[in-house]
Design a protein around this motif. Sequence first.
Motif, PDB file in Angstrom:
ATOM      1  N   PHE A 134       0.782  -1.066   0.127  1.00 59.83           N
ATOM      2  CA  PHE A 134      -0.046  -0.070  -0.102  1.00 59.83           C
ATOM      3  C   PHE A 134       0.877   1.288   0.067  1.00 59.83           C
ATOM      4  CE2 PHE A 134       0.701   1.071   4.306  1.00 59.83           C
ATOM      5  CZ  PHE A 134       1.171  -0.016   5.013  1.00 59.83           C
ATOM      6  N   ALA A 135       0.180   2.249  -0.238  1.00 56.90           N
ATOM      7  CA  ALA A 135       0.912   3.642  -0.359  1.00 56.90           C
ATOM      8  C   ALA A 135       0.550   4.538   0.973  1.00 56.90           C
ATOM      9  CB  ALA A 135       0.587   4.401  -1.410  1.00 56.90           C
ATOM     10  N   VAL A 136       1.524   5.279   1.380  1.00 56.06           N
ATOM     11  CA  VAL A 136       1.213   6.138   2.662  1.00 56.06           C
ATOM     12  C   VAL A 136       1.417   7.535   1.894  1.00 56.06           C
ATOM     13  CG1 VAL A 136       1.775   7.149   4.701  1.00 56.06           C
ATOM     14  CG2 VAL A 136       1.736   4.754   4.232  1.00 56.06           C
ATOM     15  N   LEU A 137       0.619   8.586   1.944  1.00 58.99           N
ATOM     16  CA  LEU A 137       0.752   9.875   1.479  1.00 58.99           C
ATOM     17  C   LEU A 137       0.497  10.956   2.930  1.00 58.99           C
ATOM     18  CD1 LEU A 137      -0.938   8.418  -0.898  1.00 58.99           C
ATOM     19  CD2 LEU A 137      -0.285  10.642  -1.993  1.00 58.99           C
ATOM     20  N   LEU A 138       1.451  11.697   3.177  1.00 62.74           N
ATOM     21  CA  LEU A 138       1.239  12.809   4.143  1.00 62.74           C
ATOM     22  C   LEU A 138       0.635  14.254   3.373  1.00 62.74           C
ATOM     23  CD1 LEU A 138       4.357  12.204   6.624  1.00 62.74           C
ATOM     24  CD2 LEU A 138       2.235  10.997   6.383  1.00 62.74           C
ATOM     25  N   PRO A 139      -0.500  14.438   3.618  1.00 63.26           N
ATOM     26  CA  PRO A 139      -0.884  15.466   2.813  1.00 63.26           C
ATOM     27  C   PRO A 139      -0.155  16.846   3.119  1.00 63.26           C
ATOM     28  CG  PRO A 139      -2.716  14.422   3.603  1.00 63.26           C
ATOM     29  CD  PRO A 139      -1.410  13.919   4.403  1.00 63.26           C
ATOM     30  N   ASP A 140       0.467  17.199   3.930  1.00 63.22           N
ATOM     31  CA  ASP A 140       1.126  18.281   4.349  1.00 63.22           C
ATOM     32  C   ASP A 140       2.530  18.240   3.464  1.00 63.22           C
ATOM     33  OD1 ASP A 140       2.250  16.545   5.992  1.00 63.22           O
ATOM     34  OD2 ASP A 140       1.932  17.710   7.817  1.00 63.22           O
ATOM     35  N   ASP A 141       2.914  17.410   2.813  1.00 60.79           N
ATOM     36  CA  ASP A 141       4.044  17.453   2.087  1.00 60.79           C
ATOM     37  C   ASP A 141       3.202  17.671   0.403  1.00 60.79           C
ATOM     38  OD1 ASP A 141       6.399  17.281   3.385  1.00 60.79           O
ATOM     39  OD2 ASP A 141       6.568  15.221   3.352  1.00 60.79           O
ATOM     40  N   LEU A 142       3.202  18.745  -0.044  1.00 58.10           N
ATOM     41  CA  LEU A 142       2.420  18.851  -1.380  1.00 58.10           C
ATOM     42  C   LEU A 142       3.647  18.811  -2.282  1.00 58.10           C
ATOM     43  CD1 LEU A 142       0.265  19.689  -3.167  1.00 58.10           C
ATOM     44  CD2 LEU A 142       0.574  22.136  -2.280  1.00 58.10           C
ATOM     45  N   ILE A 143       3.313  17.946  -3.484  1.00 60.52           N
ATOM     46  CA  ILE A 143       4.306  17.824  -4.580  1.00 60.52           C
ATOM     47  C   ILE A 143       3.848  18.136  -5.724  1.00 60.52           C
ATOM     48  CG2 ILE A 143       6.081  15.948  -5.711  1.00 60.52           C
ATOM     49  CD1 ILE A 143       5.881  14.439  -3.036  1.00 60.52           C
ATOM     50  N   PHE A 144       4.491  19.111  -6.300  1.00 56.02           N
ATOM     51  CA  PHE A 144       4.094  19.799  -7.642  1.00 56.02           C
ATOM     52  C   PHE A 144       4.968  19.072  -8.620  1.00 56.02           C
ATOM     53  CE2 PHE A 144       4.968  22.822 -10.906  1.00 56.02           C
ATOM     54  CZ  PHE A 144       3.707  23.195 -11.392  1.00 56.02           C
ATOM     55  N   ALA A 145       4.254  18.465  -9.639  1.00 54.30           N
ATOM     56  CA  ALA A 145       5.043  17.961 -10.643  1.00 54.30           C
ATOM     57  C   ALA A 145       4.438  17.996 -12.034  1.00 54.30           C
ATOM     58  CB  ALA A 145       4.983  16.202 -10.322  1.00 54.30           C
ATOM     59  N   ARG A 146       4.981  18.429 -12.929  1.00 55.01           N
ATOM     60  CA  ARG A 146       4.669  18.536 -14.280  1.00 55.01           C
ATOM     61  C   ARG A 146       4.250  17.445 -15.033  1.00 55.01           C
ATOM     62  NH1 ARG A 146       4.375  23.869 -14.975  1.00 55.01           N
ATOM     63  NH2 ARG A 146       6.019  24.928 -13.893  1.00 55.01           N
ATOM     64  N   GLY A 147       5.037  16.130 -14.798  1.00 54.87           N
ATOM     65  CA  GLY A 147       4.634  14.966 -15.647  1.00 54.87           C
ATOM     66  C   GLY A 147       3.708  14.194 -14.599  1.00 54.87           C
ATOM     67  N   PRO A 148       4.070  12.898 -14.418  1.00 59.57           N
ATOM     68  CA  PRO A 148       3.390  11.950 -13.348  1.00 59.57           C
ATOM     69  C   PRO A 148       3.559  12.479 -12.066  1.00 59.57           C
ATOM     70  CG  PRO A 148       4.634  10.758 -15.234  1.00 59.57           C
ATOM     71  CD  PRO A 148       4.957  12.267 -15.352  1.00 59.57           C
ATOM     72  N   GLY A 149       2.665  12.064 -11.481  1.00 62.26           N
ATOM     73  CA  GLY A 149       2.754  12.661  -9.829  1.00 62.26           C
ATOM     74  C   GLY A 149       3.618  11.809  -9.165  1.00 62.26           C
ATOM     75  N   ALA A 150       4.287  12.201  -8.045  1.00 66.54           N
ATOM     76  CA  ALA A 150       5.259  11.571  -7.325  1.00 66.54           C
ATOM     77  C   ALA A 150       4.829   9.943  -6.875  1.00 66.54           C
ATOM     78  CB  ALA A 150       5.570  12.293  -6.072  1.00 66.54           C
ATOM     79  N   LEU A 151       3.762   9.764  -6.827  1.00 67.52           N
ATOM     80  CA  LEU A 151       3.180   8.493  -6.110  1.00 67.52           C
ATOM     81  C   LEU A 151       3.234   7.769  -7.431  1.00 67.52           C
ATOM     82  CD1 LEU A 151       2.528   6.902  -3.520  1.00 67.52           C
ATOM     83  CD2 LEU A 151       0.215   7.203  -4.233  1.00 67.52           C
ATOM     84  N   GLU A 152       2.672   8.276  -8.587  1.00 65.86           N
ATOM     85  CA  GLU A 152       2.668   7.210  -9.963  1.00 65.86           C
ATOM     86  C   GLU A 152       4.284   6.798 -10.044  1.00 65.86           C
ATOM     87  OE1 GLU A 152       0.338   8.975 -12.735  1.00 65.86           O
ATOM     88  OE2 GLU A 152       1.200   7.681 -14.456  1.00 65.86           O
TER      89      GLU A 152
END
Length: 300
Positions: A134-152
Amino acid sequence: MSRAEVDYRRIRKAVFPVAGLGTRFLPATKTVPKEMLPVVDRPLIQYAVDEAVAAGCDTLVFVTNRYKHAIADYFDKAYELEHRLEQGGKDDLLELVRNVLPDHVRAVFVTQPEARGLGHAVLCAQPVIGDEPFAVLLPDDLIFARGPGALEQMFALASESAAGVVAVQDVPREQVSSYGIVDAPRFSGDSGRIELIVEKPAPEVAPSTLAVVGRYVLPPRIFSLLESLVPGRGGEIQLTDGIEALLQESPMLAYRFAGRRFDCGSRIGLIEATIQFALEHDDLAEEARRYMRAALEQNA
Ligand code: UTP
């Protein structure tokens, strides 16, 4: 399936630990959960949810506490609002409200009765996650990506290397004591096997300057390891300690994602993210730029 044979090819579940106290944003967080603070027009939690859904997750597990009803309310259907928007012919707004959570995605809420640390919050999601990676995401780390998102990006790496993945970024050495730090001596390109992970080391003893940020791809084995940890200071169970135990039995990779991370758990990070996202908005960028120039001149 044995411990070594975790199938990372199809990860469907994501955990959002949102039961922290958010003291750095008091007094706002007395009533507004930190995750509901907006960056331009969307709450922080929405950015993280969008990233997980874009990566293919369809089951989102929110680990909340009794003060965070606003998060459940936000993802619930807003009948009266939707009805009014529908009657007023405001289709674009209606679409925005309905798309908070796509139809194929389900939200599950579990409670962390006491804020006993991030590791404990993740452990609270075990009944929903079961025996899957499974994945864990901490929403207060906001990741701006122009291509696929960090989790992808992380899912792709986990799938091709059959290993768990922790997102990292380089930080100045004087800041390492604010982060979990990994030692990945054979780091090449964007990733490397983690040999060691330590929580908030002093700069002079930190094994590297590669800091863990709030995205993880984990095997279900982490739950039993977290369960057997002896709570540390303040009765807290650290996720870092669970990962450290995991390293003894299965490979974990550190991954330097493509994208820019904003620490929206801090005031300056939230301000930076707001500026970045305002400058990315078609209908806001020009005005935002004009205001920033004027404000800088006046305050020079
Ligand atoms: P933080 O270290 O940012 O703590 O937690 P916090 O309480 O949210 O904020 P401050 O430092 O008091 O301002 C990192 C993440 O872990 C979650 C938080 O919600 C946040 O997403 N967390 C932390 C839990 O869910 N439970 C906990 O017991 C601790």
